[in-house]
Write a protein that holds these residues in place. Sequence first.
Motif, short mmCIF file in Angstrom:
data_model
loop_
_atom_site.label_atom_id
_atom_site.label_comp_id
_atom_site.label_asym_id
_atom_site.label_seq_id
_atom_site.Cartn_x
_atom_site.Cartn_y
_atom_site.Cartn_z
N ALA A 131 -3.38 2.48 -0.85
CA ALA A 131 -2.61 3.41 -1.67
C ALA A 131 -3.45 4.61 -2.08
CB ALA A 131 -2.07 2.68 -2.90
N LEU A 132 -4.69 4.34 -2.49
CA LEU A 132 -5.58 5.44 -2.88
C LEU A 132 -5.82 6.39 -1.71
CD1 LEU A 132 -8.29 3.70 -5.10
CD2 LEU A 132 -6.62 5.42 -5.80
N LEU A 150 1.69 6.21 -7.11
CA LEU A 150 0.59 7.06 -7.60
C LEU A 150 0.96 8.53 -7.50
CD1 LEU A 150 -2.55 5.29 -6.07
CD2 LEU A 150 -1.97 5.47 -8.51
N LEU A 170 2.59 1.46 -3.47
CA LEU A 170 1.64 1.88 -4.50
C LEU A 170 1.22 3.34 -4.33
CD1 LEU A 170 -0.62 -1.31 -4.63
CD2 LEU A 170 0.73 -0.39 -6.53
N CYS A 192 -6.11 -0.60 -9.94
CA CYS A 192 -4.67 -0.36 -9.95
C CYS A 192 -4.10 -0.46 -11.37
CB CYS A 192 -3.96 -1.37 -9.04
SG CYS A 192 -2.21 -1.02 -8.87
N TYR A 246 -1.05 -0.73 -12.17
CA TYR A 246 0.24 -1.43 -12.16
C TYR A 246 0.01 -2.90 -11.83
CZ TYR A 246 1.00 3.45 -10.68
OH TYR A 246 0.95 4.81 -10.54
N GLY A 277 0.82 -1.21 0.00
CA GLY A 277 0.00 0.00 0.00
C GLY A 277 0.85 1.26 0.00
N TYR A 293 -4.09 -1.63 -2.89
CA TYR A 293 -4.41 -0.46 -3.72
C TYR A 293 -5.40 0.46 -3.02
CZ TYR A 293 -5.28 2.46 -7.78
OH TYR A 293 -5.39 3.55 -8.62
N GLU A 294 -6.33 -0.10 -2.27
CA GLU A 294 -7.25 0.73 -1.47
C GLU A 294 -6.47 1.60 -0.49
OE1 GLU A 294 -11.00 -0.51 0.33
OE2 GLU A 294 -10.74 -2.38 -0.79
N ALA A 324 -5.35 -5.87 -4.46
CA ALA A 324 -6.50 -4.94 -4.52
C ALA A 324 -6.68 -4.22 -3.18
CB ALA A 324 -7.77 -5.69 -4.90
#
Length: 147
Positions: free
Chosen positions: A111-112, A62, A58, A130, A132, A55, A108-109, A105
Amino acid sequence: MYISQQYEADFYGWTQEQINLLENQQWDKLDTLNLIEEIATLGRRERQELRNGLGLLLGHLLKWQFQSEKRSNSWLGTIREQRVQIKFLLQDSPSLKPYLNAVFADAYELALALAIRETQFDEQVFPEICPYTPEKILNPDFLAELN
């Protein structure tokens, strides 16, 4: 089956007692219920460490891609450090490798959330899914593609 009262009162002391019992093969005195729980917890902790590291990695990728005007050595350092930490974690626990795809996944949450908070961009700026792959983000040359 033996359950140690020391588990609740002095966790470190309990671990030392369990080590001693294991070393001396005193199976009937082991606190098996708590040992099972602690071993399961260690496994969960390893998976969480992988998810959190992904996370963070990523999130910084981003930021690197979508806020290129604010790129810094600090971001680059975090990207490099997380790649190394993840590499070491997967070397130490190779059975986590299949979990890498399973947790991607969720990572990625995280990371966002990090990218939105730190850039203060609207959520719609970032891809919903994502952009990537696990292989790409762990590749040290991947940043060149984002420049």
